[in-house]
Design an enzyme around this catalytic site. Sequence first.
Site, PDB file in Angstrom:
ATOM      1  N   LYS A  38      52.164 -16.381 -16.940  1.00 23.39           N
ATOM      2  CA  LYS A  38      52.508 -16.604 -18.344  1.00 23.39           C
ATOM      3  C   LYS A  38      52.310 -15.320 -19.148  1.00 23.39           C
ATOM      4  CE  LYS A  38      47.928 -18.525 -19.394  1.00 23.39           C
ATOM      5  NZ  LYS A  38      47.208 -19.687 -19.948  1.00 23.39           N
ATOM      6  N   ARG A 141      42.444 -30.077 -25.846  1.00 27.58           N
ATOM      7  CA  ARG A 141      43.556 -29.196 -26.115  1.00 27.58           C
ATOM      8  C   ARG A 141      44.800 -29.932 -25.662  1.00 27.58           C
ATOM      9  NH1 ARG A 141      43.528 -23.212 -23.452  1.00 27.58           N
ATOM     10  NH2 ARG A 141      44.257 -24.470 -21.720  1.00 27.58           N
ATOM     11  N   TYR A 261      40.487   8.468 -40.302  1.00 26.51           N
ATOM     12  CA  TYR A 261      40.485   7.634 -41.502  1.00 26.51           C
ATOM     13  C   TYR A 261      39.067   7.300 -41.967  1.00 26.51           C
ATOM     14  CZ  TYR A 261      45.527   6.689 -41.168  1.00 26.51           C
ATOM     15  OH  TYR A 261      46.888   6.803 -41.155  1.00 26.51           O
ATOM     16  N   MET A 310      47.070   4.046 -35.491  1.00 28.36           N
ATOM     17  CA  MET A 310      48.122   3.238 -34.878  1.00 28.36           C
ATOM     18  C   MET A 310      48.722   3.911 -33.647  1.00 28.36           C
ATOM     19  SD  MET A 310      51.681   1.767 -36.521  1.00 28.36           S
ATOM     20  CE  MET A 310      50.821   0.779 -37.744  1.00 28.36           C
TER      21      MET A 310
END
Length: 378
Positions: A38, A141, A261, A310
């Site tokens: 998955k 669940r 940063y 990023m």
Amino acid sequence: MNAFNTYSVLNIDLDAIASNYRYLRSLVNSSICAGVLKADSYGLGIEGIAPILYNEGCRHFFVAYTNEAVALKNALSTFQQKTHIYVLNGPYLKGWEDYYHHHQFIPVLNDLEAVHEWQSYGKEISQKMPAVLHFDTGMRRLAIPFEDFTKLLQSKLDYLDIRLIMSHLSSADEKDNPANLEQLLWVNSIKKNYPNFSISLVSSSGIFLDPSYHFDLVRPGIALYGYNSCFENAEKLTPCVELQAMILQIQDVKANEYVGYNRTYQTKCPSKLATLAIGYADGVPCAIHNQGGYVLIKGLKAPIVGKVSMDLINVDVTDIPDVSVGDWATLLGDKITLDNWAIATKYSNYELLLKLGKRLRKVYTTQKQHQGLESVSC
């Protein structure tokens, strides 16, 4: 134009995945060892990994959603022997029955309405429909409640070919958690009253609990990729990923200069810093910067300094000789594992693994072929 970052690479060792599957299969004796692929094989690429498992004898595969089942079927389309593709989260779209029947996908039925729809479809076409019945033993669940499930098994299911009855452990990574035994007893009660049905209870961690949990089929997921450090015998698993990034820039920085940063890091002495072509968009956890995180360059540690950006991170290469722009740094692999990241950041290795690969260039490697096969993540 390719969407991946050409200056960072995720190497995926297919031999390690094959070895892990063989090891897991050896632990479960006569039980079937399936493969859980998955989320695009936990982010590592279903098209590269599914054929490796098939070649090791795996014929039972689990995915979460229908689109993943289609991708898996395409990845295995050139192989001759029949495979069984189970869709864990079940179909919930109107008219799904024809589609599943046409593609021979096996739905995991998680509620009574889905059972009724699949049964009614079988009656309509006069055919028993393959299905997995999933019942709840403590996860609360997606699953059929235990009390409804026992009533269901007492009813007429003439048009269902029940391939498997499954449940899922809530605390398999905690060996002494009493919930494991509680859930085992519930499953044993089903097995006792309905001995002709095949049973599946455990995924990766549950395989290492005790053979009494294995039943007829086990569903390893993250353990296929070498990550499951909960138990002692899990140490024989081999991590399959190596994450590397290129040095884009090297600069000399004076003492008391701020880096990154929010000025969270300040040099204590004159330093040499290297900027790597990788960041949190590529799966590097932001929390790693202030938790002793480091990379390896020329086999030596280079601490991560300043916040993870990023697309970029800075590392201190002051004590590493002959470092040049274009050299490669190792962020995972060569003794740095996802478990190291998990301990430092408090994230699970599941989450960390899945964050890799969306933008990274994937290179599949195998000793047998002595070459890499490149693949772009969808």
